[in-house]
Motif scaffolding. Structure first.
Motif, PDB file in Angstrom:
ATOM      1  N   ASN A  19      -0.011  -0.507   7.107  1.00  0.00           N
ATOM      2  CA  ASN A  19      -0.174  -1.480   6.050  1.00  0.00           C
ATOM      3  C   ASN A  19       1.059  -0.986   4.891  1.00  0.00           C
ATOM      4  N   PRO A  20       2.080  -1.869   4.673  1.00  0.00           N
ATOM      5  CA  PRO A  20       3.222  -1.567   3.483  1.00  0.00           C
ATOM      6  C   PRO A  20       2.557  -1.345   2.244  1.00  0.00           C
ATOM      7  N   ASN A  21       1.605  -2.193   2.236  1.00  0.00           N
ATOM      8  CA  ASN A  21       0.997  -2.354   0.620  1.00  0.00           C
ATOM      9  C   ASN A  21       0.148  -1.203   0.464  1.00  0.00           C
ATOM     10  N   ARG A  33       2.635   1.700  -0.142  1.00  0.00           N
ATOM     11  CA  ARG A  33       2.938   1.333  -1.602  1.00  0.00           C
ATOM     12  C   ARG A  33       2.238   2.026  -2.695  1.00  0.00           C
TER      13      ARG A  33
END
Length: 149
Positions: A7-9, A12
């Motif tokens: 999951n890129p979020n 981040r």
């Protein structure tokens, strides 16, 4: 979520937590003790396996300790391109060429303009404010040129 498509979020948030940790100058032991003390994390001492909602919780705790999230360099405001802004930038670069600026960057120009007018960006200058900045820069250039003769 599988290992091949993280999951890129979430990634981040983990990066942001580590930036906060570095900026708050937390050593590893202090960071892990802080994590273990956050209610609802079940005593976790690493952000690696935390859910996205728990990562948000950790970030909120770091913010309460003084961390401020700043936008990264990719999210900069576009450069103003109206005639007044181009004239202001041209005069600023003339001062750079005269060797009187410690910092000739666009950010330094915006700080100068803010000091003169209170505007946070060249795009937000009224016509009167732009004229005021242009005249101040012209006076500055004239002073430098007078001093050099």
């Amino acid at each position: 979520m599988n290992a091949k498509s993280p999951n890129p979020n979430r990634l981040r948030l983990i990066k942001l937590i580590h930036v906060a940790r570095r900026e708050l100058q937390m050593d590893d032991d202090t960071y892990r003790l802080m994590l273990a003390g956050i209610e609802g994390l079940g005593g976790a001492t690493s952000s690696a396996k935390l859910s996205e909602s728990n990562l948000h919780r950790v970030l909120e705790v770091l913010k309460s300790k003084g961390f401020k999230v700043r936008p990264n360099g990719k999210e900069k405001r576009p450069t103003a391109a109206d005639p007044s802004s181009r004239k202001i930038r041209s005069l600023w670069l003339t001062l750079r060429d005269l060797g009187v600026l410690r910092d000739a960057s666009e950010e330094a120009l915006v700080k100068f303009v803010h000091g003169q007018t209170g505007a946070q960006a060249l795009q937000w200058l009224t016509a009167a404010q732009a004229s005021q900045v242009i005249e101040e820069l012209k006076k500055w250039i004239a002073r430098i040129e007078r001093e050099r003769t």
